[in-house]
Design a protein around this motif. Sequence first.
Motif, PDB file in Angstrom:
ATOM      1  N   ALA A   1      26.377  62.797  14.359  1.00  0.00           N
ATOM      2  CA  ALA A   1      25.703  62.721  12.874  1.00  0.00           C
ATOM      3  C   ALA A   1      24.052  62.209  13.043  1.00  0.00           C
ATOM      4  O   ALA A   1      23.088  63.176  12.848  1.00  0.00           O
ATOM      5  N   VAL A   2      23.430  61.947  14.049  1.00  0.00           N
ATOM      6  CA  VAL A   2      22.425  61.950  14.485  1.00  0.00           C
ATOM      7  C   VAL A   2      21.628  63.014  14.735  1.00  0.00           C
ATOM      8  O   VAL A   2      20.372  63.930  13.751  1.00  0.00           O
ATOM      9  N   ALA A   3      22.376  64.089  15.241  1.00  0.00           N
ATOM     10  CA  ALA A   3      22.334  65.433  15.161  1.00  0.00           C
ATOM     11  C   ALA A   3      22.355  66.613  14.269  1.00  0.00           C
ATOM     12  O   ALA A   3      21.130  67.100  13.648  1.00  0.00           O
ATOM     13  N   LEU A   4      23.354  66.621  13.157  1.00  0.00           N
ATOM     14  CA  LEU A   4      23.200  66.788  12.167  1.00  0.00           C
ATOM     15  C   LEU A   4      21.960  66.094  11.262  1.00  0.00           C
ATOM     16  O   LEU A   4      21.585  67.203  10.558  1.00  0.00           O
ATOM     17  N   ARG A   5      21.604  65.262  10.741  1.00  0.00           N
ATOM     18  CA  ARG A   5      20.835  65.089  10.652  1.00  0.00           C
ATOM     19  C   ARG A   5      19.773  65.017  11.050  1.00  0.00           C
ATOM     20  O   ARG A   5      18.046  65.511  10.023  1.00  0.00           O
ATOM     21  N   LEU A   6      19.149  65.325  12.130  1.00  0.00           N
ATOM     22  CA  LEU A   6      17.474  65.454  12.713  1.00  0.00           C
ATOM     23  C   LEU A   6      17.448  66.585  14.185  1.00  0.00           C
ATOM     24  O   LEU A   6      16.059  66.760  14.009  1.00  0.00           O
ATOM     25  N   GLY A   7      18.675  67.194  13.803  1.00  0.00           N
ATOM     26  CA  GLY A   7      18.441  68.237  14.626  1.00  0.00           C
ATOM     27  C   GLY A   7      18.450  68.419  16.376  1.00  0.00           C
ATOM     28  O   GLY A   7      17.648  69.117  16.888  1.00  0.00           O
ATOM     29  N   LEU A   8      18.267  66.556  16.682  1.00  0.00           N
ATOM     30  CA  LEU A   8      18.434  66.372  17.476  1.00  0.00           C
ATOM     31  C   LEU A   8      19.655  66.632  18.821  1.00  0.00           C
ATOM     32  O   LEU A   8      20.179  66.525  18.770  1.00  0.00           O
ATOM     33  N   PRO A   9      19.229  67.666  20.117  1.00  0.00           N
ATOM     34  CA  PRO A   9      19.787  68.009  21.005  1.00  0.00           C
ATOM     35  C   PRO A   9      20.327  66.731  21.482  1.00  0.00           C
ATOM     36  O   PRO A   9      20.005  65.367  21.481  1.00  0.00           O
ATOM     37  N   LEU A  10      22.046  67.120  21.683  1.00  0.00           N
ATOM     38  CA  LEU A  10      22.641  66.237  22.464  1.00  0.00           C
ATOM     39  C   LEU A  10      22.947  66.390  23.773  1.00  0.00           C
ATOM     40  O   LEU A  10      24.028  67.334  23.987  1.00  0.00           O
ATOM     41  N   ILE A  11      23.460  64.848  23.807  1.00  0.00           N
ATOM     42  CA  ILE A  11      23.863  64.610  25.772  1.00  0.00           C
ATOM     43  C   ILE A  11      24.959  63.727  25.712  1.00  0.00           C
ATOM     44  O   ILE A  11      25.142  62.905  24.903  1.00  0.00           O
ATOM     45  N   ALA A  12      26.084  64.455  25.897  1.00  0.00           N
ATOM     46  CA  ALA A  12      27.498  63.641  25.850  1.00  0.00           C
ATOM     47  C   ALA A  12      27.993  63.421  27.114  1.00  0.00           C
ATOM     48  O   ALA A  12      27.655  63.996  27.615  1.00  0.00           O
ATOM     49  N   VAL A  13      28.426  61.876  26.993  1.00  0.00           N
ATOM     50  CA  VAL A  13      29.145  61.413  28.581  1.00  0.00           C
ATOM     51  C   VAL A  13      30.806  60.532  27.643  1.00  0.00           C
ATOM     52  O   VAL A  13      29.932  59.508  27.078  1.00  0.00           O
ATOM     53  N   PRO A  14      31.221  61.516  27.828  1.00  0.00           N
ATOM     54  CA  PRO A  14      32.645  60.753  27.517  1.00  0.00           C
ATOM     55  C   PRO A  14      33.222  59.999  28.449  1.00  0.00           C
ATOM     56  O   PRO A  14      32.761  59.602  29.393  1.00  0.00           O
ATOM     57  N   THR A  15      33.802  58.405  27.770  1.00  0.00           N
ATOM     58  CA  THR A  15      34.425  57.672  28.539  1.00  0.00           C
ATOM     59  C   THR A  15      35.707  57.499  28.509  1.00  0.00           C
ATOM     60  O   THR A  15      36.468  56.667  29.056  1.00  0.00           O
ATOM     61  N   THR A  16      36.346  58.669  27.288  1.00  0.00           N
ATOM     62  CA  THR A  16      37.806  58.609  26.982  1.00  0.00           C
ATOM     63  C   THR A  16      38.403  59.791  27.086  1.00  0.00           C
ATOM     64  O   THR A  16      37.475  60.447  27.668  1.00  0.00           O
ATOM     65  N   TYR A  17      39.255  59.767  26.303  1.00  0.00           N
ATOM     66  CA  TYR A  17      40.066  62.151  26.488  1.00  0.00           C
ATOM     67  C   TYR A  17      39.721  62.289  25.573  1.00  0.00           C
ATOM     68  O   TYR A  17      40.964  63.441  25.401  1.00  0.00           O
ATOM     69  N   ALA A  18      39.000  61.772  24.824  1.00  0.00           N
ATOM     70  CA  ALA A  18      39.280  62.115  23.121  1.00  0.00           C
ATOM     71  C   ALA A  18      38.754  63.027  22.963  1.00  0.00           C
ATOM     72  O   ALA A  18      39.262  64.353  22.249  1.00  0.00           O
ATOM     73  N   GLY A  19      38.613  64.175  23.671  1.00  0.00           N
ATOM     74  CA  GLY A  19      37.692  65.371  23.468  1.00  0.00           C
ATOM     75  C   GLY A  19      36.780  66.181  22.808  1.00  0.00           C
ATOM     76  O   GLY A  19      36.459  67.289  22.948  1.00  0.00           O
ATOM     77  N   SER A  20      36.585  64.875  21.727  1.00  0.00           N
ATOM     78  CA  SER A  20      35.429  65.510  20.842  1.00  0.00           C
ATOM     79  C   SER A  20      34.070  66.151  21.583  1.00  0.00           C
ATOM     80  O   SER A  20      33.484  66.987  20.953  1.00  0.00           O
ATOM     81  N   GLU A  21      33.370  66.196  22.664  1.00  0.00           N
ATOM     82  CA  GLU A  21      32.735  66.093  23.376  1.00  0.00           C
ATOM     83  C   GLU A  21      32.358  67.653  23.311  1.00  0.00           C
ATOM     84  O   GLU A  21      31.091  68.156  23.528  1.00  0.00           O
ATOM     85  N   MET A  22      33.866  68.938  23.485  1.00  0.00           N
ATOM     86  CA  MET A  22      33.952  69.889  23.270  1.00  0.00           C
ATOM     87  C   MET A  22      33.304  70.991  21.878  1.00  0.00           C
ATOM     88  O   MET A  22      33.831  71.874  21.670  1.00  0.00           O
ATOM     89  N   THR A  23      33.524  69.856  20.792  1.00  0.00           N
ATOM     90  CA  THR A  23      33.175  70.539  20.265  1.00  0.00           C
ATOM     91  C   THR A  23      32.500  70.667  18.583  1.00  0.00           C
ATOM     92  O   THR A  23      32.014  69.651  19.032  1.00  0.00           O
ATOM     93  N   PRO A  24      32.225  70.971  17.215  1.00  0.00           N
ATOM     94  CA  PRO A  24      31.514  71.117  16.757  1.00  0.00           C
ATOM     95  C   PRO A  24      31.824  71.001  15.414  1.00  0.00           C
ATOM     96  O   PRO A  24      30.779  70.735  14.402  1.00  0.00           O
ATOM     97  N   VAL A  25      32.668  69.716  15.666  1.00  0.00           N
ATOM     98  CA  VAL A  25      32.971  69.248  14.315  1.00  0.00           C
ATOM     99  C   VAL A  25      32.283  68.349  14.333  1.00  0.00           C
ATOM    100  O   VAL A  25      32.432  67.170  15.096  1.00  0.00           O
ATOM    101  N   TRP A  26      32.180  67.464  13.393  1.00  0.00           N
ATOM    102  CA  TRP A  26      31.641  66.268  12.573  1.00  0.00           C
ATOM    103  C   TRP A  26      32.249  65.083  12.072  1.00  0.00           C
ATOM    104  O   TRP A  26      33.220  65.907  11.003  1.00  0.00           O
ATOM    105  N   GLY A  27      32.178  64.325  11.649  1.00  0.00           N
ATOM    106  CA  GLY A  27      32.863  64.212  10.515  1.00  0.00           C
ATOM    107  C   GLY A  27      32.373  61.990  10.281  1.00  0.00           C
ATOM    108  O   GLY A  27      31.486  61.911  11.307  1.00  0.00           O
ATOM    109  N   LEU A  28      32.306  61.879   9.108  1.00  0.00           N
ATOM    110  CA  LEU A  28      31.748  60.985   8.260  1.00  0.00           C
ATOM    111  C   LEU A  28      32.285  60.149   7.135  1.00  0.00           C
ATOM    112  O   LEU A  28      33.391  60.821   6.457  1.00  0.00           O
ATOM    113  N   THR A  29      32.337  58.670   7.165  1.00  0.00           N
ATOM    114  CA  THR A  29      33.308  58.149   6.433  1.00  0.00           C
ATOM    115  C   THR A  29      32.144  57.571   5.061  1.00  0.00           C
ATOM    116  O   THR A  29      31.372  56.826   5.640  1.00  0.00           O
TER     117      THR A  29
END
Length: 343
Positions: free
Chosen positions: A94-122
């Motif tokens: 969400a921050v990358a989407l708003r500000l265009g900042l590069p993102l480093i992901a450090v997953p601690t679960t098995y969600a897998g979202s770190e490998m996708t260009p998919v964002w979600g907001l509620t």
Amino acid sequence: MRVVFRAGAARTAVAAEAEHLGLRRVLVLSGPRGADTARAVADSLGAANAGVHTEAAEHVPVPVAEAAAEAALKADADGCAAVGGGSAIGLGKAVALRLGLPLIAVPTTYAGSEMTPVWGLTEDGVKRTGRDPVVLPRSVVYDPELTLSMPPALSGTSGVNAIAHAVEALYAPDASPIVSLMAEEGTRALAAALPEIAADPGGLDARGRALYGAWLCGACLGATTMSLHHKLCHVLGGTFGLPHAATHTIVLPHVLAFNAPAAPDAVAALRRALGTDDPALELYRLGGRLGAPRSLAELGLSAAGIDRAVETAAAVPYANPRDAGPDDLRAILRAAFEGRPPG
């Protein structure tokens, strides 16, 4: 995207990846539960540490995303590192989407979202999703040691959540042979590793194999179109606030049973990956062996909420191998609400 995968990687690789990306001030994002790990990662950044923001929340509410973007601006950050599960990485996106900042992901679960260009907001009880290459992490640091603190029950639902990405990729309208191979292998790896984790939560080898499976399954989600399963889970999460991974674990067997007659190739791949003639029933039983919740009622959904979920899901088009009208959606959700076996 660059991927680092090794035990202990979080202690040094995040700083190395930030340097590789030319980042001078990195804001570390996490949820409250992962604050200690996030602070350790921030400390490893040395002079590039721009602070820690620990307010990630499930389903990424818009006010939470706005607060994180404001924190990044105040910190004069030129990049972010998201440490945690899908909520933390979703906030980083969400921050990358708003500000265009590069993102480093450090997953601690098995969600897998770190490998996708998919964002979600509620917002206002509605979860919106989209795709944008700007939210795809520039680097992903996989460290199996970071998953050791994840309770066995959460490990199980997180892993089945990842399997759901692979299942839908197998019958997606834009599926490909390579993605299908990744989906089958990712499912196989997770289905084998998750019961071992439940039996021995401290087993690093099984944790590593589960993280490998999550990597593959997440990449499948990033390469294909989401279908009925994800649509229903987004409605249940965004509208009713149900926990993300547990909801996926409960709903997946029922959607797969519904879609199976229209997706024979997908079913054949899942039979091989799971070693069973009935993949939907096996996924239902896997959830039971992992100690996952068995019904949407157990998660807090009311019977009256089923009709609202049907109305919301039916209002938005989505790709699916089999047409699903309101009565079909109601039957799927009713079975998941009651927690009975699929079929």
